[in-house]
Design an enzyme around this catalytic site. Structure first.
Site, short mmCIF file in Angstrom:
data_model
loop_
_atom_site.label_atom_id
_atom_site.label_comp_id
_atom_site.label_asym_id
_atom_site.label_seq_id
_atom_site.Cartn_x
_atom_site.Cartn_y
_atom_site.Cartn_z
N ASP A 1 -10.47 10.29 2.54
CA ASP A 1 -9.17 9.67 2.27
C ASP A 1 -8.79 9.95 0.82
O ASP A 1 -9.48 9.53 -0.10
CB ASP A 1 -9.26 8.16 2.52
N ARG B 1 -5.69 9.19 -0.41
CA ARG B 1 -4.47 8.46 -0.76
C ARG B 1 -4.63 7.63 -2.03
O ARG B 1 -5.70 7.11 -2.31
CB ARG B 1 -4.05 7.54 0.39
#
Ligand SMILES: [Zn+2]
Length: 194
Positions: free
Chosen positions: A126, A128
């Site tokens: 991930d 983000r």
């Protein structure tokens, strides 16, 4: 946040009327929009959803993930609550971009799970960041939120950036048979609260 670069418009939707704000991060060009419902000054901790762009789920109604349903549920709940914000952040595929996400789908079709597929492509599970979302919330005058999310990373990301999450509201939608393994991986490997 440079006020001169912020765009405002009305956005009537099938879930009700929103004020739409468009933002561009001067530092890296990241774009995001905020859909605002109601007068945020009149509530101490509005319902907030940070929705990460999912072209296949949101636009093509893919059943490989639950993003499209979560987006629609969030707009519906925010509208019903009278006050709230949905931030749509353009971080497709947990930050790896559309074509890389499709490459990850290709690997998943050959048996990898959603985390391993990203790792095999040379990315973290991930990528983000929620820093820009936190800046947007502060620009809107929101310092405390009831966050509609199952993702502990989002809670940590906002808290680290100075936005207080006073409550987590579960984002629960019915998952299709095609995304059960995906949901299980998010729960087991990414700590999602499902
Ligand atoms: Zn998705």
């Amino acid at each position: 946040m440079n006020e001169e670069t912020i765009v405002r418009a009305k956005l009537p939707t099938r879930y009700g009327d929103f004020d739409l704000y468009g933002f561009e991060n001067e530092a890296d060009g990241e774009q995001a929009v905020a859909l605002v419902r109601g007068d945020l000054d009149s509530v101490s901790a509005p319902l907030v959803r940070i929705h990460s762009q999912c072209f296949t789920g949101d636009t093509l109604h893919s059943l490989r993930c639950d993003c499209g349903d979560q987006l629609e549920q969030a707009l519906s709940l925010i509208s019903a609550s009278g006050f709230g914000v949905l931030i749509y952040q353009m971080q497709e595929g947990r930050g790896i971009g559309l074509i890389n996400k499709l490459r990850a789908y290709q690997l998943q079709d050959q048996g990898a799970d959603t985390v391993d597929a990203n790792l095999q492509l040379g990315f973290e599970a991930d990528l983000r960041s929620y820093q820009f979302c936190a800046e947007i919330l502060k620009f809107l005058g929101v310092e405390s939120v009831r966050l509609l999310s199952n993702n502990p990373d989002k809670i940590r990301g906002l808290e680290d950036a100075g936005v207080h999450v006073v409550e987590r509201v579960p984002s629960l939608v019915e998952s299709s048979q095609f995304c059960r393994d995906y949901m299980q991986t998010k729960k087991e490997k990414m700590g999602h609260l499902l």
